[in-house]
Design an enzyme around this catalytic site. Structure first.
Site, PDB file in Angstrom:
ATOM      1  N   ARG A 117      31.610  27.577  44.997  1.00 20.70           N
ATOM      2  CA  ARG A 117      31.256  28.989  45.177  1.00 20.70           C
ATOM      3  C   ARG A 117      31.559  29.797  43.910  1.00 20.70           C
ATOM      4  O   ARG A 117      32.610  29.660  43.288  1.00 20.70           O
ATOM      5  CB  ARG A 117      32.058  29.567  46.353  1.00 20.70           C
ATOM      6  CG  ARG A 117      31.775  31.041  46.654  1.00 20.70           C
ATOM      7  CD  ARG A 117      32.795  31.956  46.011  1.00 20.70           C
ATOM      8  NE  ARG A 117      32.618  33.358  46.436  1.00 20.70           N
ATOM      9  CZ  ARG A 117      33.219  34.385  45.858  1.00 20.70           C
ATOM     10  NH1 ARG A 117      34.015  34.195  44.836  1.00 20.70           N
ATOM     11  NH2 ARG A 117      33.015  35.602  46.287  1.00 20.70           N
ATOM     12  N   VAL A 118      30.630  30.639  43.540  1.00 24.19           N
ATOM     13  CA  VAL A 118      30.821  31.557  42.422  1.00 24.19           C
ATOM     14  C   VAL A 118      30.562  32.960  42.948  1.00 24.19           C
ATOM     15  O   VAL A 118      29.593  33.195  43.667  1.00 24.19           O
ATOM     16  CB  VAL A 118      29.844  31.214  41.271  1.00 24.19           C
ATOM     17  CG1 VAL A 118      29.862  32.292  40.204  1.00 24.19           C
ATOM     18  CG2 VAL A 118      30.200  29.854  40.661  1.00 24.19           C
ATOM     19  N   GLY A 119      31.437  33.882  42.593  1.00 21.19           N
ATOM     20  CA  GLY A 119      31.280  35.255  43.078  1.00 21.19           C
ATOM     21  C   GLY A 119      30.540  36.135  42.090  1.00 21.19           C
ATOM     22  O   GLY A 119      29.793  35.672  41.219  1.00 21.19           O
ATOM     23  N   ASP A 120      30.783  37.427  42.215  1.00 18.84           N
ATOM     24  CA  ASP A 120      30.102  38.408  41.358  1.00 18.84           C
ATOM     25  C   ASP A 120      30.692  38.483  39.946  1.00 18.84           C
ATOM     26  O   ASP A 120      30.008  38.867  38.998  1.00 18.84           O
ATOM     27  CB  ASP A 120      30.214  39.803  41.984  1.00 18.84           C
ATOM     28  CG  ASP A 120      31.677  40.232  42.127  1.00 18.84           C
ATOM     29  OD1 ASP A 120      32.498  39.409  42.588  1.00 18.84           O
ATOM     30  OD2 ASP A 120      32.010  41.378  41.765  1.00 18.84           O
TER      31      ASP A 120
ATOM     32  N   THR B 176      35.325  44.794  42.017  1.00 19.51           N
ATOM     33  CA  THR B 176      36.266  43.850  42.613  1.00 19.51           C
ATOM     34  C   THR B 176      36.046  43.849  44.122  1.00 19.51           C
ATOM     35  O   THR B 176      35.508  44.793  44.678  1.00 19.51           O
ATOM     36  CB  THR B 176      37.724  44.212  42.267  1.00 19.51           C
ATOM     37  OG1 THR B 176      38.599  43.222  42.843  1.00 19.51           O
ATOM     38  CG2 THR B 176      38.118  45.581  42.776  1.00 19.51           C
ATOM     39  N   GLY B 177      36.478  42.769  44.763  1.00 16.66           N
ATOM     40  CA  GLY B 177      36.294  42.656  46.211  1.00 16.66           C
ATOM     41  C   GLY B 177      35.344  41.522  46.539  1.00 16.66           C
ATOM     42  O   GLY B 177      35.107  40.641  45.706  1.00 16.66           O
TER      43      GLY B 177
ATOM     44  N   THR C   7      40.400  40.794  41.349  1.00 16.06           N
ATOM     45  CA  THR C   7      39.875  40.471  40.026  1.00 16.06           C
ATOM     46  C   THR C   7      40.428  41.458  39.028  1.00 16.06           C
ATOM     47  O   THR C   7      40.628  42.619  39.383  1.00 16.06           O
ATOM     48  CB  THR C   7      38.333  40.628  40.078  1.00 16.06           C
ATOM     49  OG1 THR C   7      37.810  39.611  40.924  1.00 16.06           O
ATOM     50  CG2 THR C   7      37.686  40.553  38.719  1.00 16.06           C
TER      51      THR C   7
ATOM     52  N   SER D  46      45.477  35.715  41.893  1.00 14.77           N
ATOM     53  CA  SER D  46      44.051  36.042  41.976  1.00 14.77           C
ATOM     54  C   SER D  46      43.322  36.042  40.637  1.00 14.77           C
ATOM     55  O   SER D  46      42.117  36.266  40.602  1.00 14.77           O
ATOM     56  CB  SER D  46      43.867  37.401  42.649  1.00 14.77           C
ATOM     57  OG  SER D  46      44.507  38.409  41.899  1.00 14.77           O
TER      58      SER D  46
ATOM     59  N   GLY E 184      32.657  39.329  46.521  1.00 10.90           N
ATOM     60  CA  GLY E 184      31.624  39.233  45.503  1.00 10.90           C
ATOM     61  C   GLY E 184      30.214  39.115  46.051  1.00 10.90           C
ATOM     62  O   GLY E 184      29.255  39.598  45.433  1.00 10.90           O
TER      63      GLY E 184
ATOM     64  N   THR F  27      38.587  36.270  37.095  1.00 10.70           N
ATOM     65  CA  THR F  27      39.117  36.059  38.448  1.00 10.70           C
ATOM     66  C   THR F  27      39.193  34.577  38.783  1.00 10.70           C
ATOM     67  O   THR F  27      38.494  33.756  38.171  1.00 10.70           O
ATOM     68  CB  THR F  27      38.210  36.759  39.489  1.00 10.70           C
ATOM     69  OG1 THR F  27      38.838  36.759  40.768  1.00 10.70           O
ATOM     70  CG2 THR F  27      36.860  36.070  39.614  1.00 10.70           C
TER      71      THR F  27
HETATM   72  N1  ASP Z   1      35.039  39.685  43.246  1.00 12.02           N
HETATM   73  C1  ASP Z   1      35.822  38.474  43.285  1.00 12.02           C
HETATM   74  C2  ASP Z   1      34.972  37.365  43.843  1.00 12.02           C
HETATM   75  O1  ASP Z   1      34.199  37.605  44.749  1.00 12.02           O
HETATM   76  C3  ASP Z   1      37.081  38.578  44.063  1.00 12.02           C
HETATM   77  C4  ASP Z   1      37.785  39.899  44.085  1.00 12.02           C
HETATM   78  O2  ASP Z   1      37.650  40.714  43.206  1.00 12.02           O
HETATM   79  O3  ASP Z   1      38.514  40.174  45.034  1.00 12.02           O
HETATM   80  O4  ASP Z   1      35.127  36.254  43.424  1.00 12.02           O
END
Ligand code: ASP
Length: 321
Positions: free
Chosen positions: A210-213, A233-234, A182, A80, A236, A200
């Protein structure tokens, strides 16, 4: 009020999470009690060790956070974070990272391929360009021009999992581990300054591009040296929707303890999307200028590691559900 020192003793001795702490420590402790570093998930324990080497020598929080993130990115088994991370739905691992120091300097890279240490590229962006964020092939070109090397490493485990995934091609983030997570780090150094980093490979099997948070300043990470620092984390998309880390820092500015501020952000996510939030995970961790810290998440199972002068311990974050 429970001091941070007493709290650490309690959590290590009893092996419990932040249960008592959040209730007992509404306001920030007025005394600064030495450095502290927090990192997401159980791999945060090793991350903290790398960060602590710098904090113990009175180094800067931002240096400690970068060192911690680099350690996680070095782990060629991590599915991850870094090059070993699970790929997008086309089988390509893409990386997101950002960093922020005590002077509101920040740098970020996203949708970056084949570079081992995105966090250090983000730092280069922060320190040598007039920009905050570089993306995709431009970020990679910038990295190569600045001494980073192309790295073709592919984690056999991540590749195998992708081939399995292709059989159904169903995009379904799994709560807690497995196909996302992350490394997020926030630190307070011996000089009382804050810094943070976040890195991450994002959500496994995401749509290409795709780009997350995690690389977004204010979503995956925010550091305000007047107040505190937060990382997320989680899933995004949910964090971006509420500018999560910035929200947590602003609630600390209003006087909330770090855990209460994290809980405030989680409760807002749940209020605006009650149905969706039942099946996903988001966790926040935060530290304030006094060295108080806390975390909160949607679902049980999110842990974070905390290193102070008292040692390095894993904490079960309290959860909404
Ligand atoms: N926050 C990260 C994302 O959305 C993934 C994660 O932390 O689980 O890319």
């Amino acid at each position: 009020m429970t001091s941070r020192r007493q709290f650490i003793r309690r959590t290590s001795a009893l092996g419990v999470g932040l249960l008592a702490f959040s209730r007992l420590s509404k306001a920030a402790s007025p005394t600064f009690d030495g450095p502290v570093v927090l990192s997401t998930w159980n791999f945060g324990l090793q991350t903290n060790e790398a960060a602590w080497k710098i904090l113990a020598e009175k180094g800067r929080a931002v240096d400690a956070a970068e060192a911690g993130a680099r350690l996680a990115e070095d782990d060629l088994k991590s599915t991850s974070v870094g090059l070993a991370g699970r790929p997008d739905r086309e089988g390509i691992t893409t990386l997101d990272a950002c960093i922020m120091d005590e002077f509101y300097n920040c740098g970020s890279v996203c949708f970056l391929e084949k570079i081992k240490h995105p966090i250090s590229v983000a730092r280069k962006v922060m320190e040598t360009t007039p920009h905050v964020m570089l993306a995709g092939s431009g970020a990679q070109q910038f990295a190569l021009e600045n001494g980073f090397e192309l790295d073709d490493y592919v984690n056999p485990e991540s590749e195998k999992a992708w081939h399995e995934w292709l059989k159904t091609s169903e995009y379904k983030p799994i709560i807690n581990f497995e196909n996302h997570d992350t490394i997020g780090i926030v630190a307070l150094d011996a000089h009382g300054n804050l810094g943070g980093a976040c890195s991450t490979s994002g959500m496994a099997y995401k749509i290409r591009g795709r780009v997350g948070d995690s690389p977004i300043i204010g979503a995956g990470l925010y550091v305000d040296n007047e107040v505190g620092a937060c990382t997320a984390t989680g899933t995004g998309e949910e964090v971006i929707r509420i500018a999560g880390s910035h929200l947590v820092v602003e609630k600390m500015r209003d006087g909330m303890s770090p855990e209460d501020a994290c809980r405030y952000a989680v409760e807002r996510m749940i209020r605006i999307r009650p149905e969706q939030s039942k099946t996903l995970q988001v966790g926040f961790i935060a530290v304030n200028k006094s060295g108080e810290y806390g975390g909160y998440c949607i679902q049980p199972g999110f842990q974070y590691a905390v290193h102070t002068n008292e040692g390095n311990v894993l904490v079960d974050a309290r959860s909404y559900y």
